[in-house]
Design an enzyme around this catalytic site. Structure first.
Site, PDB file in Angstrom:
ATOM      1  N   HIS A  32      39.497  42.525  42.231  1.00  0.00           N
ATOM      2  CA  HIS A  32      39.608  43.889  41.741  1.00  0.00           C
ATOM      3  C   HIS A  32      39.090  44.866  42.802  1.00  0.00           C
ATOM      4  CE1 HIS A  32      39.038  41.286  38.092  1.00  0.00           C
ATOM      5  NE2 HIS A  32      40.200  41.861  37.850  1.00  0.00           N
TER       6      HIS A  32
ATOM      7  N   HIS B 231      32.062  47.968  40.914  1.00  0.00           N
ATOM      8  CA  HIS B 231      32.829  48.997  40.202  1.00  0.00           C
ATOM      9  C   HIS B 231      31.975  50.199  39.803  1.00  0.00           C
ATOM     10  CE1 HIS B 231      36.426  46.665  40.043  1.00  0.00           C
ATOM     11  NE2 HIS B 231      35.958  45.757  39.226  1.00  0.00           N
TER      12      HIS B 231
ATOM     13  N   ASP C 209      37.383  35.851  41.635  1.00  0.00           N
ATOM     14  CA  ASP C 209      38.423  36.028  40.638  1.00  0.00           C
ATOM     15  C   ASP C 209      39.828  36.080  41.221  1.00  0.00           C
ATOM     16  OD1 ASP C 209      37.465  38.353  41.773  1.00  0.00           O
ATOM     17  OD2 ASP C 209      36.969  39.315  39.887  1.00  0.00           O
TER      18      ASP C 209
ATOM     19  N   ASP D 249      36.591  40.517  46.213  1.00  0.00           N
ATOM     20  CA  ASP D 249      36.810  40.403  44.777  1.00  0.00           C
ATOM     21  C   ASP D 249      38.260  40.799  44.494  1.00  0.00           C
ATOM     22  OD1 ASP D 249      34.886  40.603  42.012  1.00  0.00           O
ATOM     23  OD2 ASP D 249      36.827  41.622  41.879  1.00  0.00           O
TER      24      ASP D 249
END
Length: 367
Positions: free
Chosen positions: A181, A142, A267, A179
Protein backbone atom coordinates in the site's frame (compact mmCIF):
# COMPACT_ATOMS: atom_id res chain seq x y z
CA UNK A 1 29.07 -6.33 13.25
CA UNK A 2 25.67 -7.38 14.53
CA UNK A 3 22.03 -7.12 13.55
CA UNK A 4 19.76 -5.64 16.19
CA UNK A 5 16.19 -6.90 16.60
CA UNK A 6 13.93 -4.52 18.52
CA UNK A 7 10.56 -5.67 19.79
CA UNK A 8 8.16 -5.66 22.75
CA UNK A 9 5.52 -8.18 23.78
CA UNK A 10 3.29 -5.25 24.67
CA UNK A 11 3.01 -4.29 20.99
CA UNK A 12 1.25 -7.60 20.34
CA UNK A 13 -1.46 -6.49 22.76
CA UNK A 14 -2.62 -3.58 20.62
CA UNK A 15 -6.24 -4.05 19.51
CA UNK A 16 -8.94 -2.27 17.59
CA UNK A 17 -11.21 -2.27 20.62
CA UNK A 18 -14.87 -3.02 19.96
CA UNK A 19 -14.82 -3.27 16.17
CA UNK A 20 -17.52 -5.83 15.43
CA UNK A 21 -19.64 -3.54 13.25
CA UNK A 22 -22.97 -2.46 14.69
CA UNK A 23 -23.36 -5.57 16.83
CA UNK A 24 -22.23 -5.28 20.45
CA UNK A 25 -19.42 -7.53 21.59
CA UNK A 26 -20.87 -10.22 23.83
CA UNK A 27 -23.53 -12.89 23.53
CA UNK A 28 -22.82 -14.77 20.32
CA UNK A 29 -20.35 -12.11 19.09
CA UNK A 30 -16.94 -13.33 20.17
CA UNK A 31 -14.35 -10.57 20.78
CA UNK A 32 -11.28 -10.89 18.58
CA UNK A 33 -7.73 -10.05 19.62
CA UNK A 34 -7.54 -7.13 17.19
CA UNK A 35 -11.20 -6.22 17.29
CA UNK A 36 -11.94 -7.90 13.96
CA UNK A 37 -9.22 -6.11 11.99
CA UNK A 38 -6.93 -7.74 9.41
CA UNK A 39 -4.09 -5.98 11.27
CA UNK A 40 -3.79 -8.41 14.15
CA UNK A 41 -0.83 -9.50 16.25
CA UNK A 42 -0.40 -13.00 14.88
CA UNK A 43 1.77 -12.28 11.84
CA UNK A 44 4.32 -10.41 13.93
CA UNK A 45 4.06 -12.67 16.95
CA UNK A 46 4.60 -15.71 14.74
CA UNK A 47 7.64 -14.06 13.15
CA UNK A 48 9.18 -13.64 16.58
CA UNK A 49 8.25 -17.23 17.44
CA UNK A 50 9.73 -18.55 14.19
CA UNK A 51 13.12 -16.91 14.68
CA UNK A 52 13.15 -18.36 18.21
CA UNK A 53 12.29 -21.87 17.00
CA UNK A 54 14.85 -21.89 14.17
CA UNK A 55 17.55 -20.43 16.41
CA UNK A 56 17.97 -17.28 14.32
CA UNK A 57 17.14 -15.04 17.27
CA UNK A 58 20.26 -16.33 19.03
CA UNK A 59 22.33 -14.82 16.22
CA UNK A 60 20.65 -11.41 16.58
CA UNK A 61 20.93 -8.85 19.38
CA UNK A 62 17.45 -8.65 20.87
CA UNK A 63 16.49 -5.42 22.59
CA UNK A 64 13.50 -3.41 23.75
CA UNK A 65 12.83 0.32 23.91
CA UNK A 66 11.11 3.02 25.87
CA UNK A 67 7.94 4.63 24.49
CA UNK A 68 8.45 7.73 22.37
CA UNK A 69 8.01 10.89 24.40
CA UNK A 70 5.32 13.47 23.78
CA UNK A 71 8.09 15.79 22.59
CA UNK A 72 9.06 13.20 19.97
CA UNK A 73 5.46 12.83 18.80
CA UNK A 74 5.05 16.59 18.45
CA UNK A 75 8.05 16.84 16.12
CA UNK A 76 5.87 15.02 13.57
CA UNK A 77 2.22 15.19 14.61
CA UNK A 78 -0.16 18.09 15.26
CA UNK A 79 -0.76 18.80 18.98
CA UNK A 80 -4.53 18.66 18.54
CA UNK A 81 -4.27 15.14 17.12
CA UNK A 82 -2.00 13.87 19.88
CA UNK A 83 -4.25 15.40 22.54
CA UNK A 84 -7.38 13.84 21.03
CA UNK A 85 -5.70 10.46 20.54
CA UNK A 86 -4.65 10.30 24.19
CA UNK A 87 -8.02 11.54 25.44
CA UNK A 88 -10.07 9.01 23.44
CA UNK A 89 -7.76 6.16 24.42
CA UNK A 90 -7.96 7.00 28.12
CA UNK A 91 -11.75 7.03 27.80
CA UNK A 92 -11.76 3.45 26.48
CA UNK A 93 -10.70 3.75 22.87
CA UNK A 94 -12.46 4.43 19.60
CA UNK A 95 -11.69 5.70 16.13
CA UNK A 96 -10.79 9.27 15.16
CA UNK A 97 -9.36 8.61 11.72
CA UNK A 98 -10.06 6.14 8.93
CA UNK A 99 -9.71 2.39 9.52
CA UNK A 100 -7.44 2.96 12.52
CA UNK A 101 -9.44 2.06 15.65
CA UNK A 102 -7.74 1.50 18.98
CA UNK A 103 -8.49 0.24 22.44
CA UNK A 104 -7.89 1.72 25.86
CA UNK A 105 -4.12 1.09 25.62
CA UNK A 106 -3.85 2.33 22.05
CA UNK A 107 -2.02 5.56 22.79
CA UNK A 108 0.58 3.99 25.06
CA UNK A 109 1.26 1.04 22.76
CA UNK A 110 1.53 3.29 19.70
CA UNK A 111 4.13 5.36 21.58
CA UNK A 112 6.03 2.15 22.32
CA UNK A 113 5.89 1.13 18.66
CA UNK A 114 7.37 4.49 17.66
CA UNK A 115 9.97 4.20 20.41
CA UNK A 116 11.11 0.85 19.03
CA UNK A 117 11.76 2.37 15.60
CA UNK A 118 13.47 5.41 17.07
CA UNK A 119 15.74 3.42 19.37
CA UNK A 120 16.72 1.07 16.56
CA UNK A 121 17.68 3.99 14.31
CA UNK A 122 19.61 5.66 17.11
CA UNK A 123 21.66 2.52 17.67
CA UNK A 124 22.38 1.99 13.97
CA UNK A 125 23.56 5.60 13.62
CA UNK A 126 25.74 5.18 16.71
CA UNK A 127 27.41 2.13 15.15
CA UNK A 128 26.09 -0.25 17.79
CA UNK A 129 24.82 -2.54 15.00
CA UNK A 130 25.53 -2.86 11.31
CA UNK A 131 21.80 -2.85 10.72
CA UNK A 132 18.60 -3.34 12.69
CA UNK A 133 15.03 -4.62 12.43
CA UNK A 134 12.20 -2.87 14.31
CA UNK A 135 9.17 -5.11 14.90
CA UNK A 136 6.87 -2.13 15.36
CA UNK A 137 3.13 -2.55 15.93
CA UNK A 138 0.87 -0.72 15.27
CA UNK A 139 2.39 0.17 11.90
CA UNK A 140 2.93 3.76 10.84
CA UNK A 141 3.36 4.61 7.17
CA UNK A 142 -0.27 5.67 6.50
CA UNK A 143 -0.43 8.09 9.43
CA UNK A 144 -0.08 11.68 8.28
CA UNK A 145 0.86 14.61 10.49
CA UNK A 146 -2.70 14.97 11.80
CA UNK A 147 -4.75 11.99 10.60
CA UNK A 148 -4.50 8.30 11.51
CA UNK A 149 -5.60 5.81 8.89
CA UNK A 150 -5.02 2.35 7.50
CA UNK A 151 -4.27 0.77 10.93
CA UNK A 152 -1.56 3.43 11.52
CA UNK A 153 -1.80 5.68 14.59
CA UNK A 154 1.64 7.32 14.70
CA UNK A 155 4.20 7.53 11.91
CA UNK A 156 6.96 5.42 13.45
CA UNK A 157 9.58 6.08 10.78
CA UNK A 158 9.01 9.84 10.71
CA UNK A 159 9.28 10.02 14.50
CA UNK A 160 12.53 8.05 14.38
CA UNK A 161 13.95 10.38 11.73
CA UNK A 162 13.01 13.54 13.60
CA UNK A 163 14.41 12.16 16.87
CA UNK A 164 17.73 11.55 15.13
CA UNK A 165 17.71 14.98 13.55
CA UNK A 166 16.98 16.61 16.89
CA UNK A 167 19.93 14.72 18.38
CA UNK A 168 22.18 15.98 15.58
CA UNK A 169 23.04 12.48 14.36
CA UNK A 170 21.24 12.57 11.01
CA UNK A 171 20.64 15.03 8.22
CA UNK A 172 19.96 13.15 5.00
CA UNK A 173 17.90 9.94 4.84
CA UNK A 174 16.18 7.77 2.25
CA UNK A 175 12.97 5.91 3.07
CA UNK A 176 12.23 2.94 0.81
CA UNK A 177 8.67 1.70 1.28
CA UNK A 178 7.88 -1.68 -0.25
CA UNK A 179 4.64 -2.25 1.62
CA UNK A 180 1.97 -3.10 -0.99
CA UNK A 181 0.00 0.00 0.00
CA UNK A 182 1.21 3.50 -0.79
CA UNK A 183 3.18 5.14 2.03
CA UNK A 184 1.01 8.24 1.95
CA UNK A 185 1.67 9.33 5.52
CA UNK A 186 5.45 9.39 5.21
CA UNK A 187 5.09 11.10 1.85
CA UNK A 188 2.85 13.84 3.30
CA UNK A 189 5.10 14.51 6.28
CA UNK A 190 8.26 14.95 4.17
CA UNK A 191 6.74 16.15 0.88
CA UNK A 192 8.53 19.51 0.94
CA UNK A 193 11.69 18.33 2.71
CA UNK A 194 14.78 18.17 0.47
CA UNK A 195 16.73 16.05 2.97
CA UNK A 196 14.30 13.10 3.11
CA UNK A 197 13.83 11.02 -0.01
CA UNK A 198 10.64 8.94 0.07
CA UNK A 199 10.31 6.08 -2.41
CA UNK A 200 7.19 3.87 -2.47
CA UNK A 201 6.67 0.68 -4.49
CA UNK A 202 3.01 -0.30 -4.23
CA UNK A 203 0.03 -1.84 -5.95
CA UNK A 204 -1.63 1.00 -7.85
CA UNK A 205 -4.87 2.31 -6.36
CA UNK A 206 -5.05 -0.29 -3.63
CA UNK A 207 -4.97 1.85 -0.47
CA UNK A 208 -5.34 4.77 -0.30
CA UNK A 209 -7.25 5.06 -3.55
CA UNK A 210 -6.37 8.70 -4.20
CA UNK A 211 -2.61 8.79 -3.56
CA UNK A 212 0.53 7.15 -4.91
CA UNK A 213 0.64 8.58 -8.43
CA UNK A 214 3.97 8.57 -10.23
CA UNK A 215 3.48 12.27 -10.96
CA UNK A 216 3.70 13.20 -7.25
CA UNK A 217 7.34 14.26 -6.97
CA UNK A 218 7.42 16.55 -3.91
CA UNK A 219 6.89 20.27 -3.63
CA UNK A 220 8.86 23.44 -2.92
CA UNK A 221 12.34 22.67 -1.67
CA UNK A 222 11.41 18.98 -1.66
CA UNK A 223 10.55 18.79 -5.35
CA UNK A 224 12.16 15.65 -6.76
CA UNK A 225 12.57 14.05 -3.32
CA UNK A 226 9.49 11.83 -3.63
CA UNK A 227 9.15 8.90 -6.00
CA UNK A 228 6.07 6.71 -6.35
CA UNK A 229 6.32 3.46 -8.29
CA UNK A 230 2.75 2.19 -8.78
CA UNK A 231 2.68 -1.38 -10.08
CA UNK A 232 -0.31 -3.24 -11.53
CA UNK A 233 -2.09 -6.08 -9.70
CA UNK A 234 -0.42 -9.38 -10.49
CA UNK A 235 3.14 -8.07 -10.34
CA UNK A 236 5.52 -10.73 -9.01
CA UNK A 237 9.12 -11.50 -8.15
CA UNK A 238 10.82 -10.66 -11.44
CA UNK A 239 9.13 -7.30 -11.95
CA UNK A 240 9.57 -6.21 -8.33
CA UNK A 241 13.32 -6.72 -8.65
CA UNK A 242 13.32 -4.90 -11.98
CA UNK A 243 11.52 -1.94 -10.40
CA UNK A 244 14.08 -1.91 -7.61
CA UNK A 245 17.02 -2.10 -10.01
CA UNK A 246 15.81 0.45 -12.56
CA UNK A 247 13.87 2.95 -10.43
CA UNK A 248 14.11 2.73 -6.63
CA UNK A 249 17.82 2.06 -6.15
CA UNK A 250 19.06 4.61 -8.73
CA UNK A 251 16.96 7.29 -7.04
CA UNK A 252 18.50 6.45 -3.66
CA UNK A 253 21.99 6.29 -5.13
CA UNK A 254 21.61 9.76 -6.66
CA UNK A 255 20.29 11.12 -3.35
CA UNK A 256 23.32 9.89 -1.34
CA UNK A 257 21.67 9.39 2.08
CA UNK A 258 23.46 8.81 5.37
CA UNK A 259 21.16 5.87 6.17
CA UNK A 260 18.47 3.87 4.38
CA UNK A 261 15.24 3.05 6.17
CA UNK A 262 12.93 0.39 4.73
CA UNK A 263 9.21 0.52 5.46
CA UNK A 264 8.85 -3.22 5.23
CA UNK A 265 5.37 -4.53 4.61
CA UNK A 266 4.92 -8.15 3.56
CA UNK A 267 1.50 -7.62 2.03
CA UNK A 268 2.76 -7.88 -1.56
CA UNK A 269 3.17 -11.59 -0.83
CA UNK A 270 1.27 -14.06 -2.97
CA UNK A 271 -1.28 -15.18 -0.37
CA UNK A 272 -1.96 -11.87 1.36
CA UNK A 273 -5.69 -11.13 1.69
CA UNK A 274 -5.32 -7.36 1.15
CA UNK A 275 -3.41 -7.32 -2.13
CA UNK A 276 -3.16 -8.96 -5.51
CA UNK A 277 0.59 -9.17 -5.88
CA UNK A 278 2.72 -12.31 -6.24
CA UNK A 279 5.93 -11.80 -4.26
CA UNK A 280 7.54 -14.59 -2.25
CA UNK A 281 9.91 -14.78 0.68
CA UNK A 282 12.70 -14.94 -1.89
CA UNK A 283 11.53 -11.60 -3.30
CA UNK A 284 11.94 -9.98 0.10
CA UNK A 285 15.33 -11.62 0.60
CA UNK A 286 16.50 -10.34 -2.79
CA UNK A 287 15.20 -6.81 -2.24
CA UNK A 288 16.94 -6.75 1.15
CA UNK A 289 20.20 -7.91 -0.42
CA UNK A 290 19.99 -5.21 -3.08
CA UNK A 291 19.30 -2.57 -0.45
CA UNK A 292 22.12 -3.83 1.76
CA UNK A 293 24.56 -3.61 -1.13
CA UNK A 294 23.49 -0.04 -1.81
CA UNK A 295 23.77 0.88 1.88
CA UNK A 296 27.30 -0.55 1.89
CA UNK A 297 28.12 1.59 -1.14
CA UNK A 298 26.60 4.82 0.15
CA UNK A 299 26.47 4.91 3.93
CA UNK A 300 28.78 2.35 5.54
CA UNK A 301 26.01 -0.25 5.50
CA UNK A 302 23.64 1.72 7.77
CA UNK A 303 20.22 0.15 7.25
CA UNK A 304 17.07 0.05 9.35
CA UNK A 305 14.10 -2.15 8.47
CA UNK A 306 10.80 -1.18 10.14
CA UNK A 307 7.94 -3.67 10.00
CA UNK A 308 4.74 -2.26 8.49
CA UNK A 309 1.89 -4.36 7.01
CA UNK A 310 1.40 -7.98 6.02
CA UNK A 311 -1.81 -9.87 6.75
CA UNK A 312 -1.18 -13.53 6.04
CA UNK A 313 -0.53 -14.91 9.49
CA UNK A 314 1.14 -18.02 8.11
CA UNK A 315 3.32 -16.44 5.41
CA UNK A 316 4.51 -13.20 7.00
CA UNK A 317 6.85 -15.10 9.37
CA UNK A 318 8.66 -16.79 6.47
CA UNK A 319 9.04 -13.54 4.55
CA UNK A 320 10.36 -11.79 7.65
CA UNK A 321 12.69 -14.69 8.42
CA UNK A 322 14.18 -14.39 4.93
CA UNK A 323 14.82 -10.68 5.45
CA UNK A 324 16.50 -11.30 8.79
CA UNK A 325 18.60 -14.15 7.36
CA UNK A 326 19.90 -11.73 4.73
CA UNK A 327 20.45 -8.82 7.10
CA UNK A 328 22.41 -10.91 9.60
CA UNK A 329 24.29 -13.11 7.13
CA UNK A 330 22.94 -16.17 8.92
CA UNK A 331 23.08 -19.64 7.38
CA UNK A 332 19.91 -20.64 9.24
CA UNK A 333 17.02 -21.12 6.82
CA UNK A 334 13.26 -21.43 7.21
CA UNK A 335 12.20 -23.31 4.08
CA UNK A 336 9.47 -21.49 2.14
CA UNK A 337 6.92 -24.26 1.54
CA UNK A 338 4.37 -21.73 0.32
CA UNK A 339 6.44 -20.73 -2.71
CA UNK A 340 6.58 -24.36 -3.74
CA UNK A 341 2.82 -24.80 -3.26
CA UNK A 342 2.02 -21.70 -5.29
CA UNK A 343 4.82 -22.05 -7.85
CA UNK A 344 2.36 -21.91 -10.73
CA UNK A 345 1.00 -18.53 -9.68
CA UNK A 346 3.89 -16.36 -10.84
CA UNK A 347 3.07 -13.97 -13.70
CA UNK A 348 3.45 -15.05 -17.31
CA UNK A 349 6.39 -13.85 -19.37
CA UNK A 350 3.94 -11.71 -21.33
CA UNK A 351 2.72 -9.97 -18.17
CA UNK A 352 6.29 -9.42 -16.95
CA UNK A 353 7.07 -7.83 -20.31
CA UNK A 354 4.05 -5.54 -19.90
CA UNK A 355 5.23 -4.42 -16.45
CA UNK A 356 8.75 -3.96 -17.80
CA UNK A 357 7.36 -1.52 -20.37
CA UNK A 358 5.62 0.44 -17.60
CA UNK A 359 8.86 0.56 -15.62
CA UNK A 360 10.66 1.74 -18.74
CA UNK A 361 8.18 4.57 -19.21
CA UNK A 362 8.72 5.71 -15.62
CA UNK A 363 12.49 5.41 -16.05
CA UNK A 364 12.38 7.55 -19.18
CA UNK A 365 10.21 10.18 -17.46
CA UNK A 366 12.80 10.53 -14.69
CA UNK A 367 15.62 11.32 -17.11
Amino acid sequence: MTTGFYWAERCFWHSGGNYAGNAPVGGLVQPLAAGGLPENPEGKRRLKNLIDVTGLSAELVLAGAEPASRESLLRVHAPRYIDEFEKVARAGGGEIGLRAPFGVDGYDIARLSAGIASTALRDVLAGLHANAYALSRPPGHHCTSDFPNGFCLLNNIAIAIEDARAAGTLRRVAVLDWDVHHGNGTEEIFYDDPDVLTVSLHQERNYPLDTGEFSARGSGAGEGANLNIPLPPGTGHKSYLEAMERLALPAIRAFEPEVIIVACGYDAALIDPLSRMLCTAETYRAMTAMTQDLAAELCDGRLLVVHEGGYSEVYVPFCGHAVLEQMSGSTIRAADLFAETYAGRQPSARFDAFVSELIGEMEEALR
